[in-house]
Design an enzyme around this catalytic site. Structure first.
Site, PDB file in Angstrom:
ATOM      1  N   TRP A  59      49.853  42.349  38.738  1.00  0.00           N
ATOM      2  CA  TRP A  59      48.417  42.165  38.986  1.00  0.00           C
ATOM      3  C   TRP A  59      47.500  42.951  38.030  1.00  0.00           C
ATOM      4  O   TRP A  59      47.706  44.143  37.815  1.00  0.00           O
ATOM      5  CB  TRP A  59      48.091  42.604  40.418  1.00  0.00           C
ATOM      6  CG  TRP A  59      46.627  42.612  40.675  1.00  0.00           C
ATOM      7  CD1 TRP A  59      45.787  43.705  40.609  1.00  0.00           C
ATOM      8  CD2 TRP A  59      45.804  41.497  40.986  1.00  0.00           C
ATOM      9  NE1 TRP A  59      44.498  43.311  40.876  1.00  0.00           N
ATOM     10  CE2 TRP A  59      44.483  41.965  41.118  1.00  0.00           C
ATOM     11  CE3 TRP A  59      46.060  40.131  41.187  1.00  0.00           C
ATOM     12  CZ2 TRP A  59      43.407  41.135  41.427  1.00  0.00           C
ATOM     13  CZ3 TRP A  59      44.990  39.297  41.496  1.00  0.00           C
ATOM     14  CH2 TRP A  59      43.691  39.805  41.626  1.00  0.00           C
ATOM     15  N   MET A  60      46.471  42.262  37.563  1.00  0.00           N
ATOM     16  CA  MET A  60      45.421  42.924  36.767  1.00  0.00           C
ATOM     17  C   MET A  60      44.058  42.469  37.258  1.00  0.00           C
ATOM     18  O   MET A  60      43.868  41.298  37.560  1.00  0.00           O
ATOM     19  CB  MET A  60      45.590  42.527  35.299  1.00  0.00           C
ATOM     20  CG  MET A  60      44.431  42.965  34.414  1.00  0.00           C
ATOM     21  SD  MET A  60      44.692  42.551  32.675  1.00  0.00           S
ATOM     22  CE  MET A  60      44.146  40.851  32.643  1.00  0.00           C
ATOM     23  N   ASP A  62      39.743  44.256  36.686  1.00  0.00           N
ATOM     24  CA  ASP A  62      38.725  44.663  35.694  1.00  0.00           C
ATOM     25  C   ASP A  62      39.242  45.339  34.420  1.00  0.00           C
ATOM     26  O   ASP A  62      40.131  46.183  34.487  1.00  0.00           O
ATOM     27  CB  ASP A  62      37.765  45.695  36.297  1.00  0.00           C
ATOM     28  CG  ASP A  62      37.314  45.370  37.693  1.00  0.00           C
ATOM     29  OD1 ASP A  62      37.639  44.301  38.200  1.00  0.00           O
ATOM     30  OD2 ASP A  62      36.632  46.222  38.273  1.00  0.00           O
ATOM     31  N   TRP A  86      46.491  42.363  44.435  1.00  0.00           N
ATOM     32  CA  TRP A  86      45.842  43.674  44.350  1.00  0.00           C
ATOM     33  C   TRP A  86      46.568  44.690  45.230  1.00  0.00           C
ATOM     34  O   TRP A  86      47.053  44.349  46.319  1.00  0.00           O
ATOM     35  CB  TRP A  86      44.378  43.517  44.795  1.00  0.00           C
ATOM     36  CG  TRP A  86      43.530  44.709  44.523  1.00  0.00           C
ATOM     37  CD1 TRP A  86      42.820  44.953  43.391  1.00  0.00           C
ATOM     38  CD2 TRP A  86      43.303  45.820  45.401  1.00  0.00           C
ATOM     39  NE1 TRP A  86      42.163  46.153  43.507  1.00  0.00           N
ATOM     40  CE2 TRP A  86      42.442  46.713  44.730  1.00  0.00           C
ATOM     41  CE3 TRP A  86      43.752  46.167  46.675  1.00  0.00           C
ATOM     42  CZ2 TRP A  86      42.004  47.908  45.285  1.00  0.00           C
ATOM     43  CZ3 TRP A  86      43.318  47.375  47.232  1.00  0.00           C
ATOM     44  CH2 TRP A  86      42.458  48.226  46.544  1.00  0.00           C
ATOM     45  N   GLU A 244      28.773  45.957  41.358  1.00  0.00           N
ATOM     46  CA  GLU A 244      29.955  46.661  40.848  1.00  0.00           C
ATOM     47  C   GLU A 244      29.867  46.725  39.320  1.00  0.00           C
ATOM     48  O   GLU A 244      29.185  45.909  38.698  1.00  0.00           O
ATOM     49  CB  GLU A 244      31.236  45.906  41.240  1.00  0.00           C
ATOM     50  CG  GLU A 244      31.415  45.739  42.747  1.00  0.00           C
ATOM     51  CD  GLU A 244      32.731  45.050  43.126  1.00  0.00           C
ATOM     52  OE1 GLU A 244      33.402  45.554  44.026  1.00  0.00           O
ATOM     53  OE2 GLU A 244      33.074  44.016  42.536  1.00  0.00           O
ATOM     54  N   TRP A 339      36.934  36.934  42.415  1.00  0.00           N
ATOM     55  CA  TRP A 339      37.551  37.417  43.660  1.00  0.00           C
ATOM     56  C   TRP A 339      37.699  36.308  44.702  1.00  0.00           C
ATOM     57  O   TRP A 339      38.460  36.457  45.659  1.00  0.00           O
ATOM     58  CB  TRP A 339      36.760  38.602  44.236  1.00  0.00           C
ATOM     59  CG  TRP A 339      37.046  39.884  43.520  1.00  0.00           C
ATOM     60  CD1 TRP A 339      36.173  40.620  42.768  1.00  0.00           C
ATOM     61  CD2 TRP A 339      38.294  40.596  43.475  1.00  0.00           C
ATOM     62  NE1 TRP A 339      36.798  41.740  42.260  1.00  0.00           N
ATOM     63  CE2 TRP A 339      38.094  41.750  42.682  1.00  0.00           C
ATOM     64  CE3 TRP A 339      39.560  40.370  44.020  1.00  0.00           C
ATOM     65  CZ2 TRP A 339      39.115  42.669  42.413  1.00  0.00           C
ATOM     66  CZ3 TRP A 339      40.583  41.297  43.756  1.00  0.00           C
ATOM     67  CH2 TRP A 339      40.347  42.423  42.975  1.00  0.00           C
TER      68      TRP A 339
HETATM   69  C1  FRU Z   1      35.555  45.012  40.733  1.00  0.00           C
HETATM   70  C2  FRU Z   1      36.172  46.094  41.594  1.00  0.00           C
HETATM   71  C3  FRU Z   1      35.547  47.433  41.301  1.00  0.00           C
HETATM   72  C4  FRU Z   1      36.607  48.394  41.713  1.00  0.00           C
HETATM   73  C5  FRU Z   1      37.873  47.651  41.326  1.00  0.00           C
HETATM   74  C6  FRU Z   1      39.026  47.886  42.239  1.00  0.00           C
HETATM   75  O1  FRU Z   1      36.358  43.902  40.549  1.00  0.00           O
HETATM   76  O2  FRU Z   1      36.038  45.764  42.958  1.00  0.00           O
HETATM   77  O3  FRU Z   1      34.308  47.657  41.939  1.00  0.00           O
HETATM   78  O4  FRU Z   1      36.514  49.616  41.056  1.00  0.00           O
HETATM   79  O5  FRU Z   1      37.544  46.281  41.322  1.00  0.00           O
HETATM   80  O6  FRU Z   1      40.193  47.331  41.730  1.00  0.00           O
END
Ligand code: FRU
Length: 536
Positions: A59-60, A62, A86, A244, A339
């Site tokens: 998984w990847m 940001d 995730w 974010e 997401w």
């Molecule tokens: C954005 C996010 C960020 C957080 C990260 C967690 O996609 O929700 O706000 O730091 O991903 O993986």
């Protein structure tokens, strides 16, 4: 002292326990990967992008901590090495010399007793303001969010706080600062994603931080001690979801001596076409406060939000730090997913890719300021074009490329055609299986569009192809110049010189092999068309 020792032994025990579970999980995972490979490695062939970065396994999300140093572009990323969904976040790491070929490295940051390692940034501390340098080369400092899952489970609100780590070998290995966290939580539940920039004028570091529905700015002289400067955005822009991954940076306006500050601000959900997306703001920063430019404010009043990319798959993107002055570019990369469905897309070995690296350009014209995105020069340098065709007048569909002319899973197409205000122009990227990805120009809506409803596998999520996506064009000029970038599972569209951009992913049942353009009034006047292949 005793307290420190006890803490040390608790940490050691946790590490040993973690290590044994991780290695068991690792074995299971290896078996799963092996099993997949034995099934024929179908998804590798069909879905592993040709030129977009993906992690080898799992998984990847940001992009994080991007910096440039001594000929190398570093890309870190939100990474869960033990599953394809995730989980406890690490920072994965990849390096490239040309922004096209990426070399995946060892994991850079692991979760620890303070929490998971969420998104953040990295800076090269040229003046050794942090004091972490060893006197030979400038230290690289990463600034990230710790997310404490225990605190979250206990329903606390202070489970996200900011921390730093440093590297004295140009990002190869990292040491977490013993004084972490450097910015404790002030009682805000969503308090994350620090992006730090050097404010040369004020000789200070400035951190942009996402705090639920606002961006907070903090200042520091040494990256260790931070003070609150101001907040921005409560009633501005899109607020359909949590803010974010902000990014605040100065940019020179093309063709002038003027400098403006740009704030990129992702949010999820609530984007232009649903789910995750990225908006931006243009203004001035005086060392304390970011204030919107009045022209930009007018645009915002008209449109409510101004989007960096209208497609559904460019999220949490931020810019590289430490690009040399002589270069002067602002380089960007985003996470090519959403997401709404990222965790269920039909790949198993890995999940998610990054967009191609892009250059951001700030322009001003009679309509005001505009932040444009174009492919990074290095990317375009890898494109090998076939001879361009010019001045074609066609009744009926125009075949741009088929299996003989081009590999459409690895293509860059530049096309410019006349547009009649009443007609629609539809590209169809298709295969003999019957999958069709449609995109083009909808004149009534004055928009680009992407329609992936019949593009292949879509049933994994109701939200994936429930509607057509639109990207508002600024001017309908009687002519459309479009740059189309196609990989196996993605399309990136750049119109109006990068002023309107759309990025979307798709999962055909077999490779796409045909590309045609049709005008709804059957009259096409093509000024030029060039088909290129990306060579790595
Ligand atoms: C954005 C996010 C960020 C957080 C990260 C967690 O996609 O929700 O706000 O730091 O991903 O993986």
């Amino acid at each position: 002292m005793n307290q420190i020792k006890t803490n040390f032994f608790i940490r050691l025990t946790i590490m040993i326990l973690l290590f044994s579970t991780v290695s068991n999980c690792g074995d299971e995972k290896k078996e799963k990967t092996q099993e997949l490979a034995e099934k024929g490695g179908g998804e590798e062939q069909l879905y592993r992008p040709n030129f977009h970065f993906t992690p080898k396994n799992n998984w990847m999300n940001d992009p994080n901590g991007m910096f440039y140093l001594d000929g190398a572009y570093h890309l870190f990323f939100q990474y869960y090495p033990d599953d394809n969904v995730w989980g406890p976040m690490h920072w994965g790491h990849a390096v490239s010399k040309d922004l096209v070929n990426w070399d995946e490295k060892e994991i850079a940051l692991f979760p620890d007793s303070l929490g998971y390692i969420f998104s953040g940034s990295a800076v090269v501390d040229q003046l050794n303001t942090s004091g972490f340098g060893n006197g030979t080369i400038p230290p690289v400092i990463s600034i990230f969010t710790y997310h404490d899952p225990k605190g979250e489970q206990e329903d606390r609100i202070d489970f996200q706080y900011q921390a730093i780590a440093f590297s004295n070998d140009k990002g190869e290995s990292w040491t977490k600062y013993e004084g972490n966290p450097v910015l404790p939580n002030p009682g805000i539940k969503d308090f994350r994603d620090p992006k730090v920039v050097w404010d040369a004028r004020r000789q200070q570091w400035v951190m942009a931080l996402a705090t639920y529905s606002e961006t907070y700015f903090y200042g520091s002289k040494d990256l260790k001690s931070w003070s609150f400067l101001s907040s921005f955005g409560k009633d501005l822009g899109a607020h359909g979801g949590v803010w974010e991954c902000p990014d605040l940076f100065p940019m020179r306006v093309t063709g002038s001596e003027e400098t403006k500050w740009v704030l990129i601000q992702s949010l999820n959900p609530g984007s232009a076409n649903g789910g995750s997306g990225t908006q931006y703001f243009i203004g001035d920063f005086d060392g304390k406060t970011f204030s919107l430019d009045p022209d930009f404010k007018n645009q915002l009043d008209q449109h409510k939000a101004i989007w960096l990319d209208f497609g559904r798959d460019n999220y949490a993107g931020v810019t590289w730090s430490n690009i040399p002055k002589e270069d002067g570019r602002t380089l960007f990369i985003g996470w090519m997913s959403n997401w709404d469905y990222a965790q269920v897309v039909p790949t198993e070995t890995w999940r998610s890719a990054m967009t191609i690296a892009r250059e951001l350009i700030l322009e001003k014209d009679s309509l005001g300021y505009k932040l444009k995105s174009i492919p990074a020069r290095e990317f375009m340098d890898h494109v090998n074009y076939k001879p361009e065709q010019r001045n074609l007048e066609i009744d009926g569909p125009f075949k741009i490329a088929g299996p003989v002319e081009a590999n459409l899973s690895n293509a860059v197409i530049e096309i410019s055609f006349k547009t009649d205000t009443k007609a629609n122009y539809t590209f169809e990227l298709s295969n003999d299986f019957g999958n069709i990805l449609k995109f083009g120009l909808d004149n009534q809506k004055q928009s680009l569009f992407i329609d992936r409803q019949n593009s292949g596998k879509t049933e994994f999520s109701q939200k994936f192809a429930s509607s057509i996506s639109y990207g508002q064009l600024r001017k309908m000029e009687g002519e459309l110049e479009l740059l189309i970038i196609l990989d196996k599972t993605s399309i990136e569209l750049f119109a109006e010189g990068g002023g309107t951009v759309m990025t979307e992913i798709f999962f055909p049942d077999e490779p796409m092999t045909h590309l045609t353009l049709t005008a709804s009034d059957n009259t096409l006047v093509i000024k030029s068309v060039a088909v290129g292949q990306l060579e790595r």
